[in-house]
Design an enzyme around this catalytic site. Structure first.
Site, PDB file in Angstrom:
ATOM      1  N   GLU A 255       0.820  -1.221   0.000  1.00  0.00           N
ATOM      2  CA  GLU A 255       0.000   0.000   0.000  1.00  0.00           C
ATOM      3  C   GLU A 255       0.852   1.269   0.000  1.00  0.00           C
ATOM      4  O   GLU A 255       0.641   2.187   0.794  1.00  0.00           O
ATOM      5  CB  GLU A 255      -0.945   0.011   1.207  1.00  0.00           C
ATOM      6  CG  GLU A 255      -2.063  -0.999   1.092  1.00  0.00           C
ATOM      7  CD  GLU A 255      -3.166  -0.835   2.148  1.00  0.00           C
ATOM      8  OE1 GLU A 255      -2.881  -0.354   3.243  1.00  0.00           O
ATOM      9  OE2 GLU A 255      -4.310  -1.214   1.845  1.00  0.00           O
TER      10      GLU A 255
ATOM     11  N   ASP B 286      -9.049  -8.431   3.512  1.00  0.00           N
ATOM     12  CA  ASP B 286      -8.756  -7.379   4.494  1.00  0.00           C
ATOM     13  C   ASP B 286      -9.808  -7.268   5.589  1.00  0.00           C
ATOM     14  O   ASP B 286     -10.627  -6.353   5.551  1.00  0.00           O
ATOM     15  CB  ASP B 286      -8.632  -6.025   3.761  1.00  0.00           C
ATOM     16  CG  ASP B 286      -8.049  -4.950   4.656  1.00  0.00           C
ATOM     17  OD1 ASP B 286      -7.602  -5.286   5.751  1.00  0.00           O
ATOM     18  OD2 ASP B 286      -8.045  -3.782   4.243  1.00  0.00           O
TER      19      ASP B 286
ATOM     20  N   GLU C 206     -12.934  -1.770  11.970  1.00  0.00           N
ATOM     21  CA  GLU C 206     -12.867  -0.941  10.760  1.00  0.00           C
ATOM     22  C   GLU C 206     -14.019  -1.245   9.799  1.00  0.00           C
ATOM     23  O   GLU C 206     -14.641  -0.344   9.259  1.00  0.00           O
ATOM     24  CB  GLU C 206     -11.522  -1.180  10.053  1.00  0.00           C
ATOM     25  CG  GLU C 206     -11.416  -0.481   8.713  1.00  0.00           C
ATOM     26  CD  GLU C 206     -10.075  -0.726   8.015  1.00  0.00           C
ATOM     27  OE1 GLU C 206      -9.189  -1.374   8.597  1.00  0.00           O
ATOM     28  OE2 GLU C 206      -9.926  -0.260   6.867  1.00  0.00           O
TER      29      GLU C 206
HETATM   30  C1  GCV Z   1      -2.779   0.569   8.523  1.00  0.00           C
HETATM   31  C2  GCV Z   1      -6.420  -1.605   5.429  1.00  0.00           C
HETATM   32  C3  GCV Z   1      -6.769  -0.372   6.203  1.00  0.00           C
HETATM   33  C4  GCV Z   1      -5.559   0.525   6.359  1.00  0.00           C
HETATM   34  C5  GCV Z   1      -4.448  -0.275   7.024  1.00  0.00           C
HETATM   35  C6  GCV Z   1      -4.142  -1.488   6.142  1.00  0.00           C
HETATM   36  C7  GCV Z   1      -3.085  -2.377   6.754  1.00  0.00           C
HETATM   37  O1  GCV Z   1      -6.157  -1.303   4.111  1.00  0.00           O
HETATM   38  O2  GCV Z   1      -7.816   0.297   5.583  1.00  0.00           O
HETATM   39  O3  GCV Z   1      -5.921   1.628   7.152  1.00  0.00           O
HETATM   40  O4  GCV Z   1      -3.301   0.502   7.209  1.00  0.00           O
HETATM   41  O5  GCV Z   1      -5.303  -2.240   5.993  1.00  0.00           O
HETATM   42  O6  GCV Z   1      -3.464  -3.343   7.398  1.00  0.00           O
HETATM   43  O7  GCV Z   1      -1.907  -2.121   6.594  1.00  0.00           O
END
Ligand code: GCV
Length: 686
Positions: A265, A338, A366
């Protein structure tokens, strides 16, 4: 008579001790006097002694003997409960034994001779806290560790009190590690100033047996070290990390190690230098090895170009199996995408046979209603841990593939992304505390059932002994029948309810925008990576809906060991809970109950809404048993959850109906929202 009784019960609730939730499952209780006998002295033993004196519910004036003595049957920081006390190999084992003893007294479980060994060696909370005090995906206030502004690194007495309370809560459920900062890490964290604060935090956590860890930014050598590169094979980079690690251990001798999100990411990583994850992880592992530190290297990787995100972690990491040092643990999210409300387990579990692998769970909700929705995640984690991977024959559950039962792992670990912040009740929602509790309990014993955990948590969190000190907790039939049982049932159903009103039958990632709160199956702004948009995942069209991951599609099924590969591929055997995860099916596909797929989708959404409406009734009815403060807060949150569930149902059904072109079965409640309004408003947290 009935009216009188109701009035009495309502008055009783007003007089129940006011409770802001700050004391979690460790609410002060009346206790009997107890003699604690222990020949050893240490900060941890002192805490154990104090806990006994504060919480003892056994016979008044009983003697409890705490013995630190090596015993081969006791592993790591495990312990033995004896009829007159606790025995352990080390002080921390004594403290855990004391918490177990007290938990048994406070929940009415028998205290008997038994050995309790932890399932995992490292049981870690990951905090996604940033140096400015914000928390990525945090819904309960700002960070308890970091803040912005002048003097932000000065350690105050209030900081110390809070960190101590935090440490105590963790220790009481067996959590023994804390990663203090976000995996999207700031390089600042490794600067001298920030390390000073890490040291101060570590000094408080240590007494409770909690090691501190840090997330690091892979490019730190260039960003704060002034080097031209952060290439893991460059000698100057290797030296930079060695020196940095040495500096950390000179300040924090029991430092746990690093958590790393790299080449993921947008985060920098070894691939920026043409190196592999193993090159990057091993370089850090070598620096940490002399001090006993570990590297938790995340397998959360995916690129925008791949047609199936669910396949990528496996594709990237499997070829590296066997190449990692023995103090590297690959941290794998429970599912392949995720932290969705439901996913099958990640195929990496059990598949990497020559590498240590640890599960990563997300405690912060989340994707499950954040701190607004009541969702008990114990049920979800139990489902994952008990999933059979078949990698070493039947019974190769995710739990057994990661806790050292099957593969010889030098280190074992499990992590949970924390849901706590500065909110008075730590977690925002009183019931979100149960998820923190459940993570700790499952990390300690991955065979526990979510039913048992919910039972314990409710008793510890809500029970108010009317008779004070009675030798052990005495749960009346009235309290059990009218409070414990209905609330437990609600908790145990809550995750499935959420799946029903958000993403039933294997649907996943259909949120609007990056807030990951409300529905947005339509959400696909121009120019956004397609794997960040819901249509990539649901693939609804006029023919049908779902992601074909069989051999006619992405073939992600091939990453699962037989018989799962065949089972998931075959419509006759694919569990319905994963149907649209693995298959793209026509709207009039017939399910086993005779309904068409479209009708079944409608029924699930409708059921989810009804379930939450039912939770509201359950909660209103238990008012006499709960203090006003927590009662009102949960009641208010359930109202929002109910409204949100309705929005989810209306948004998804009205949107998918544009493709199915079929009526919502007439016996179901009709939508009450207009699709265009929902699209315009893009539901965010209320
Ligand atoms: C900390 C998802 C979340 C991100 C998070 C990522 C990860 O994409 O939306 O906020 O980043 O996972 O686990 O690294």
């Amino acid at each position: 008579m009935k009216v009188l009784l109701c009035t009495f019960l309502l008055i009783q609730s007003v007089f129940l001790q006011a409770e802001d939730g700050h004391n979690l499952w460790l609410r002060a209780k009346s206790s009997s006097p107890v003699n604690v006998i222990c020949s050893k002295k240490s900060a941890t033993i002192d805490i154990a002694r104090q806990e006994l004196q504060q919480g003892w519910l056994g016979k008044a004036e009983a003697s409890v003997v705490l013995t630190v003595k090596p015993d081969k049957t006791i592993k790591g920081d495990g312990f033995k409960l004896t009829l007159n006390g606790v025995q352990a190999n080390n002080d921390l084992g004594i403290l855990y034994g004391v918490y177990e003893l007290l938990r048994r007294q406070h929940t009415g479980e028998p205290v008997k001779e038994m050995i309790c060994n932890p399932s995992y060696e490292a049981r870690v909370l990951d905090h996604w806290d940033n140096p400015d005090g914000s928390i990525e995906r945090g819904y309960a206030g700002r960070s308890i560790f970091w803040r912005k502004g002048e003097n932000s690194l000065v350690v105050t007495d209030n900081d110390k009190i809070l960190w101590k309370e935090y440490a105590r809560a963790n220790s009481s459920v067996g959590i023994n590690g804390a990663v203090l900062n976000n995996v999207n890490a700031s390089p600042l964290m490794l600067s001298k100033e920030y390390l000073g604060r890490v040291k101060a935090i570590a000094e408080i956590l240590r007494q409770y047996g909690i090691k501190t860890y840090l997330s690091i930014k892979f490019s730190s050598p260039s960003l704060i070290g002034g080097l031209k590169t952060s290439d893991p094979l460059s000698p100057e980079v290797i030296k930079w990390w060695k020196d940095k690690v040495q500096e950390i251990y000179s300040m924090i001798p029991d430092f746990g190690g690093f958590l790393v999100k790299a080449s993921s990411e947008g985060q920098p990583g070894p691939q920026d230098y043409g190196r592999t994850h193993a090159d990057g992880a091993n370089m850090m592992a070598d620096a940490l090895k002399p001090f006993g530190g570990i590297v938790m290297w995340r397998a959360f990787v995916y690129s925008p170009d791949d047609p199936d995100r669910a396949k990528q972690a496996y594709a990237e990491f499997m070829p590296l199996d066997g190449q990692f040092r023995d103090n590297v643990i690959i941290q794998v999210k429970n599912g392949p995408v995720d932290f969705q409300p439901r996913e099958p387990f990640s195929p990496l579990f059990g598949a990497m046979k020559k590498t240590s692998v640890m599960p990563e769970l997300q405690i912060t909700q989340e994707y499950l209603g954040q701190s607004i929705h009541l969702v008990f995640l114990g049920a979800m984690w139990e489902e994952c841990l008990k999933s059979d991977t078949y990698q070493d024959g039947p019974g190769s559950t995710v739990a057994r593939c990661t806790d050292g039962s099957i593969y010889a792992q030098k280190h074992t670990a499990i992590a949970g992304v924390s849901n706590i912040g500065l909110d008075t009740n730590w977690c925002g929602h009183p019931f979100a505390q149960a998820n923190w509790y459940a993570f700790g309990r499952l990390a300690w014993d991955n065979k526990l059932t979510s039913e048992q955990i919910a039972d314990e948590w409710i008793k510890l969190t809500f029970y108010e002994s009317p008779s004070g000190n009675t030798g052990s907790a005495d749960f009346s039939a009235d309290w059990t029948g009218n409070f414990l049982n209905p609330v437990k049932k609600m908790m145990l159903e809550s995750r499935e309810a959420t799946v029903n009103y958000m993403m039933p039958l294997g649907l996943h990632h259909i949120f609007a925008g990056d807030h990951h709160y409300g529905p947005g199956p339509w959400y696909a702004p121009k120019g956004l990576r397609s794997d960040w948009t819901p249509p990539y995942y649901h693939k609804a069209d006029t023919i049908g809906i779902g992601f074909d991951r069989t051999s006619t599609g992405s073939n992600a099924v091939s990453q699962y060991h037989e018989p799962l590969n065949s089972q998931f591929s075959d419509l006759k055997t694919c569990p319905e809970i994963y149907l649209l995860w693995f298959h793209h099916l026509p709207w009039d596909y017939k399910l086993q109950n005779g309904r068409t797929l479209w009708d079944e989708i409608c029924y699930h959404y409708d059921t989810g809404v009804k379930q939450v409406r039912e939770f509201q009734k359950v909660w209103d009815k238990v008012q006499p048993y709960v203090d006003q403060e927590r009662f009102a807060l949960v009641q208010r949150k359930l109202r929002s959850q109910s409204k949100n569930a309705q929005v989810w149902k209306d948004a998804c059904l009205l949107y998918f109906q544009k493709f199915s072109r079929k009526p919502i079965p007439y016996e179901l409640e009709r939508p009450v929202n207009d699709l265009n309004d929902l699209i315009k408003n893009d539901m965010r947290r209320p």
